[in-house]
Motif scaffolding. Structure first.
Motif, PDB file in Angstrom:
ATOM      1  N   GLY A   1     -62.129 -12.755  -3.492  1.00  0.00           N
ATOM      2  CA  GLY A   1     -62.692 -12.137  -4.674  1.00  0.00           C
ATOM      3  C   GLY A   1     -64.070 -12.658  -5.030  1.00  0.00           C
ATOM      4  O   GLY A   1     -64.687 -13.467  -4.334  1.00  0.00           O
ATOM      5  N   PHE A   2     -64.565 -12.166  -6.172  1.00  0.00           N
ATOM      6  CA  PHE A   2     -65.885 -12.533  -6.677  1.00  0.00           C
ATOM      7  C   PHE A   2     -65.790 -13.892  -7.371  1.00  0.00           C
ATOM      8  O   PHE A   2     -64.868 -14.167  -8.122  1.00  0.00           O
ATOM      9  N   GLY A   3     -66.786 -14.732  -7.100  1.00  0.00           N
ATOM     10  CA  GLY A   3     -66.843 -16.041  -7.757  1.00  0.00           C
ATOM     11  C   GLY A   3     -67.029 -17.166  -6.749  1.00  0.00           C
ATOM     12  O   GLY A   3     -67.281 -16.935  -5.554  1.00  0.00           O
ATOM     13  N   PHE A   4     -66.910 -18.418  -7.231  1.00  0.00           N
ATOM     14  CA  PHE A   4     -67.107 -19.568  -6.355  1.00  0.00           C
ATOM     15  C   PHE A   4     -65.891 -19.762  -5.446  1.00  0.00           C
ATOM     16  O   PHE A   4     -64.743 -19.570  -5.861  1.00  0.00           O
ATOM     17  N   ARG A   5     -66.180 -20.152  -4.200  1.00  0.00           N
ATOM     18  CA  ARG A   5     -65.143 -20.386  -3.214  1.00  0.00           C
ATOM     19  C   ARG A   5     -65.679 -21.381  -2.186  1.00  0.00           C
ATOM     20  O   ARG A   5     -66.869 -21.724  -2.186  1.00  0.00           O
ATOM     21  N   ILE A   6     -64.820 -21.790  -1.286  1.00  0.00           N
ATOM     22  CA  ILE A   6     -65.237 -22.666  -0.191  1.00  0.00           C
ATOM     23  C   ILE A   6     -65.787 -21.784   0.924  1.00  0.00           C
ATOM     24  O   ILE A   6     -65.089 -20.899   1.436  1.00  0.00           O
ATOM     25  N   ASP A   7     -67.028 -22.013   1.292  1.00  0.00           N
ATOM     26  CA  ASP A   7     -67.666 -21.204   2.320  1.00  0.00           C
ATOM     27  C   ASP A   7     -66.926 -21.402   3.650  1.00  0.00           C
ATOM     28  O   ASP A   7     -66.654 -22.542   4.057  1.00  0.00           O
ATOM     29  N   PRO A   8     -66.584 -20.315   4.360  1.00  0.00           N
ATOM     30  CA  PRO A   8     -65.805 -20.453   5.604  1.00  0.00           C
ATOM     31  C   PRO A   8     -66.598 -21.080   6.745  1.00  0.00           C
ATOM     32  O   PRO A   8     -65.989 -21.495   7.742  1.00  0.00           O
ATOM     33  N   PHE A   9     -67.938 -21.186   6.600  1.00  0.00           N
ATOM     34  CA  PHE A   9     -68.740 -21.734   7.695  1.00  0.00           C
ATOM     35  C   PHE A   9     -69.051 -23.204   7.469  1.00  0.00           C
ATOM     36  O   PHE A   9     -68.832 -24.036   8.354  1.00  0.00           O
ATOM     37  N   ASN A  10     -69.579 -23.577   6.299  1.00  0.00           N
ATOM     38  CA  ASN A  10     -69.984 -24.972   6.091  1.00  0.00           C
ATOM     39  C   ASN A  10     -69.001 -25.743   5.206  1.00  0.00           C
ATOM     40  O   ASN A  10     -69.237 -26.916   4.903  1.00  0.00           O
ATOM     41  N   ARG A  11     -67.912 -25.063   4.749  1.00  0.00           N
ATOM     42  CA  ARG A  11     -66.858 -25.698   3.961  1.00  0.00           C
ATOM     43  C   ARG A  11     -67.365 -26.298   2.655  1.00  0.00           C
ATOM     44  O   ARG A  11     -66.806 -27.259   2.139  1.00  0.00           O
ATOM     45  N   ARG A  12     -68.419 -25.720   2.088  1.00  0.00           N
ATOM     46  CA  ARG A  12     -68.922 -26.177   0.796  1.00  0.00           C
ATOM     47  C   ARG A  12     -68.741 -25.076  -0.242  1.00  0.00           C
ATOM     48  O   ARG A  12     -68.657 -23.890   0.089  1.00  0.00           O
ATOM     49  N   ALA A  13     -68.708 -25.470  -1.514  1.00  0.00           N
ATOM     50  CA  ALA A  13     -68.543 -24.493  -2.581  1.00  0.00           C
ATOM     51  C   ALA A  13     -69.782 -23.601  -2.649  1.00  0.00           C
ATOM     52  O   ALA A  13     -70.919 -24.085  -2.607  1.00  0.00           O
ATOM     53  N   ALA A  14     -69.556 -22.317  -2.756  1.00  0.00           N
ATOM     54  CA  ALA A  14     -70.660 -21.364  -2.833  1.00  0.00           C
ATOM     55  C   ALA A  14     -70.181 -20.119  -3.580  1.00  0.00           C
ATOM     56  O   ALA A  14     -68.984 -19.825  -3.638  1.00  0.00           O
ATOM     57  N   LEU A  15     -71.142 -19.396  -4.133  1.00  0.00           N
ATOM     58  CA  LEU A  15     -70.815 -18.185  -4.886  1.00  0.00           C
ATOM     59  C   LEU A  15     -70.608 -17.025  -3.916  1.00  0.00           C
ATOM     60  O   LEU A  15     -71.473 -16.725  -3.095  1.00  0.00           O
ATOM     61  N   HIS A  16     -69.451 -16.387  -4.038  1.00  0.00           N
ATOM     62  CA  HIS A  16     -69.191 -15.179  -3.270  1.00  0.00           C
ATOM     63  C   HIS A  16     -69.517 -13.989  -4.171  1.00  0.00           C
ATOM     64  O   HIS A  16     -68.880 -13.786  -5.220  1.00  0.00           O
ATOM     65  N   THR A  17     -70.515 -13.201  -3.786  1.00  0.00           N
ATOM     66  CA  THR A  17     -71.078 -12.184  -4.673  1.00  0.00           C
ATOM     67  C   THR A  17     -70.405 -10.816  -4.572  1.00  0.00           C
ATOM     68  O   THR A  17     -70.944  -9.829  -5.072  1.00  0.00           O
ATOM     69  N   GLY A  18     -69.269 -10.746  -3.921  1.00  0.00           N
ATOM     70  CA  GLY A  18     -68.608  -9.451  -3.801  1.00  0.00           C
ATOM     71  C   GLY A  18     -67.130  -9.605  -3.542  1.00  0.00           C
ATOM     72  O   GLY A  18     -66.519 -10.634  -3.848  1.00  0.00           O
ATOM     73  N   LEU A  19     -66.534  -8.548  -2.980  1.00  0.00           N
ATOM     74  CA  LEU A  19     -65.133  -8.547  -2.595  1.00  0.00           C
ATOM     75  C   LEU A  19     -65.038  -8.323  -1.096  1.00  0.00           C
ATOM     76  O   LEU A  19     -65.799  -7.543  -0.525  1.00  0.00           O
ATOM     77  N   ASP A  20     -64.105  -9.026  -0.446  1.00  0.00           N
ATOM     78  CA  ASP A  20     -63.867  -8.843   0.979  1.00  0.00           C
ATOM     79  C   ASP A  20     -62.584  -8.049   1.189  1.00  0.00           C
ATOM     80  O   ASP A  20     -61.538  -8.362   0.598  1.00  0.00           O
ATOM     81  N   PHE A  21     -62.684  -6.998   2.029  1.00  0.00           N
ATOM     82  CA  PHE A  21     -61.535  -6.175   2.382  1.00  0.00           C
ATOM     83  C   PHE A  21     -61.306  -6.316   3.880  1.00  0.00           C
ATOM     84  O   PHE A  21     -62.055  -5.756   4.686  1.00  0.00           O
ATOM     85  N   ALA A  22     -60.302  -7.117   4.278  1.00  0.00           N
ATOM     86  CA  ALA A  22     -60.011  -7.313   5.700  1.00  0.00           C
ATOM     87  C   ALA A  22     -59.301  -6.089   6.243  1.00  0.00           C
ATOM     88  O   ALA A  22     -58.275  -5.644   5.702  1.00  0.00           O
ATOM     89  N   ALA A  23     -59.876  -5.516   7.338  1.00  0.00           N
ATOM     90  CA  ALA A  23     -59.297  -4.327   7.966  1.00  0.00           C
ATOM     91  C   ALA A  23     -59.730  -4.284   9.422  1.00  0.00           C
ATOM     92  O   ALA A  23     -60.741  -4.894   9.804  1.00  0.00           O
ATOM     93  N   PRO A  24     -58.976  -3.594  10.274  1.00  0.00           N
ATOM     94  CA  PRO A  24     -59.353  -3.514  11.690  1.00  0.00           C
ATOM     95  C   PRO A  24     -60.724  -2.861  11.871  1.00  0.00           C
ATOM     96  O   PRO A  24     -61.148  -2.036  11.057  1.00  0.00           O
ATOM     97  N   THR A  25     -61.384  -3.220  12.927  1.00  0.00           N
ATOM     98  CA  THR A  25     -62.684  -2.615  13.249  1.00  0.00           C
ATOM     99  C   THR A  25     -62.525  -1.108  13.434  1.00  0.00           C
ATOM    100  O   THR A  25     -61.595  -0.651  14.100  1.00  0.00           O
TER     101      THR A  25
END
Length: 341
Positions: free
Chosen positions: A203-227
Motif C-alpha cells: 500500500g501507500f506509505g512508508f515501508r521497507i524498500d525491497p532492494f536496499n532494505r531501508r525505510a522509504a515512502l511508497h508513493t502508490g499501490l502495487d498489484f501483483a499479477a502475471p505478466t
C-alpha cells in the motif's frame, strides 16, 4: 291497385293504376315529411311557446319540454362531475410529482434560484384566466370536489393550469437529469476503479524498500499479477506520456483534468499512444516487470498537482472492473448527445 278520380256527375272519370312499390314509396315519403314537420313544429313552435310563455300552448307542452330539459341538464351535469373527478385526480398526482421533483432536485444539487426561475416562467405563462384559480402550494392531494359543481369554462381553465404544471414538472426533471449526468461524468474523470482486479500487495506509505532494505515512502499501490494481465484506466482522460521512465520502467500517464494524473508503472506493453482519449475501464497496458521491480506487478499512482496521493482513498468509492466497463460504454459522447436532446 286502381284509383278512380272524378270531378262531378257529368265529368269523365279518370283511372290511375299504382303499383305496390310505388305505393310504399309514397307512404315512406309521407312518413318522412310528417317527421320533418313534427320536428319543425317542436323546435320552432313548442320550444318558442315555452320560452316566451304563450298562454295556451306553453301550458300544454311545457311539462313535456321541461322533462326533456331536465334530463339533458342532468346528463350534462353528470358528465361535468365525472370530468371534474378525473381532473381532480390528475391534479393530486401532479402535486405529488411536484413534491418529488423538489426533493430530487435538492439531491441533484439544483440551486433555489434555478427553481425560482422556473416558477417565474410558469407564473408568466399563466397570466390569463387560468391564473385566477386558486392552486394549492406544496404537498397535497385528494379529489377535486367543487362546492357548486364545475362549469365547462372552469374545467377548461383547470385543464390549462394542469397542463402548465405538467410542463413545469417536466422541465424540473430534465434539469435534474442534466445535473445528475454531469455528476456522473465527473465521476468518470476521477480514478475510482482498480486498474487490475487483484488484491493490493503493497500500500501507500512508508515501508521497507525491497532492494536496499531501508525505510522509504511508497508513493502508490502495487498489484501483483502475471505478466500480460490487462491493465485498465482507473478513469477517463487523455494519455499524457507512454514511454520508459527510469525506475518506473515502461510506464503510462493519463491526465484526467484539474491537475489529476494517474501513473501505471512497470508495464510490459502499452496499448495506447500520447494524445489518445481513453474511457474508464479501457485496456491501456499489460502487467510486466520493467524498471526497478522485483517481479511482475503494476505500480499505480495518483498525483494531484504533482503530489502523490493515496490511491486507496479514490478506489474506495469505486466499483468492479466489469461494472465500470459497462458504465463507460454506456456514457459515450454519442450517448450524451442523445440524452441531451
Amino acid at each position: 291497385m286502381d284509383i278512380l278520380i272524378t270531378h262531378g256527375g257529368l265529368a269523365r272519370t279518370r283511372s290511375m293504376h299504382v303499383r305496390p312499390a310505388q305505393l310504399w314509396l309514397i307512404l315512406s315519403a309521407l312518413v318522412v315529411a310528417m317527421l320533418l314537420l313534427s320536428g319543425t313544429v317542436y323546435h320552432f313552435v313548442f320550444l318558442k311557446a315555452v320560452r316566451d310563455g304563450w298562454p295556451v300552448v306553453s301550458q300544454i307542452v311545457g311539462p313535456v319540454v321541461g322533462r326533456d330539459a331536465v334530463q339533458r341538464e342532468r346528463y350534462t351535469r353528470e358528465n361535468l362531475d365525472a370530468m371534474a373527478q378525473k381532473v381532480g385526480e390528475l391534479q393530486a398526482k401532479l402535486l405529488k410529482l411536484e413534491a418529488v421533483g423538489e426533493r430530487v432536485s435538492g439531491l441533484a444539487g439544483l440551486k433555489p434560484e434555478e427553481l425560482r426561475a422556473l416558477d417565474d416562467a410558469g407564473k408568466a405563462s399563466t397570466s390569463g384566466p387560468a391564473s385566477e384559480l386558486s392552486v394549492a402550494k406544496g404537498a397535497g392531494g385528494g379529489p377535486f370536489v367543487p362546492a357548486a359543481g364545475p362549469s365547462g369554462a372552469q374545467l377548461d381553465q383547470l385543464v390549462e393550469l394542469l397542463d402548465t404544471q405538467a410542463d413545469r414538472s417536466g422541465d424540473v426533471f430534465v434539469l435534474v437529469e442534466s445535473r445528475l449526468l454531469e455528476r456522473r461524468l465527473e465521476m468518470l474523470m476521477v480514478p475510482s476503479i482498480a486498474p487490475v482486479d487483484v488484491p493490493v500487495g503493497s500500500g501507500f506509505g512508508f515501508r521497507i524498500d525491497p532492494f536496499n532494505r531501508r525505510a522509504a515512502l511508497h508513493t502508490g499501490l502495487d498489484f501483483a499479477a502475471p505478466t500480460g494481465t490487462p491493465i485498465r484506466a482507473a478513469a477517463g482522460g487523455r494519455v499524457l506520456e507512454a514511454d520508459r521512465d527510469g525506475a518506473y520502467g515502461l510506464s503510462l500517464q493519463i491526465d484526467h483534468g484539474n491537475g489529476l494524473i494517474t501513473r501505471y508503472g512497470h508495464t510490459s506493453q502499452i496499448l495506447v499512444q500520447p494524445g489518445d482519449v481513453v474511457r474508464r475501464g479501457q485496456e491501456v497496458a499489460l502487467v510486466g516487470s520493467t524498471g526497478r521491480s522485483t517481479g511482475p506487478h503494476l505500480h499505480f499512482e495518483v498525483l494531484l498537482g504533482g503530489v502523490p496521493q493515496d490511491p486507496a482513498k479514490f478506489l474506495a468509492r469505486g466499483e468492479s472492473l466489469d461494472a465500470a466497463a459497462r458504465t463507460s460504454a454506456e456514457v459515450t459522447p454519442a450517448t450524451r448527445l442523445r440524452k441531451s436532446r
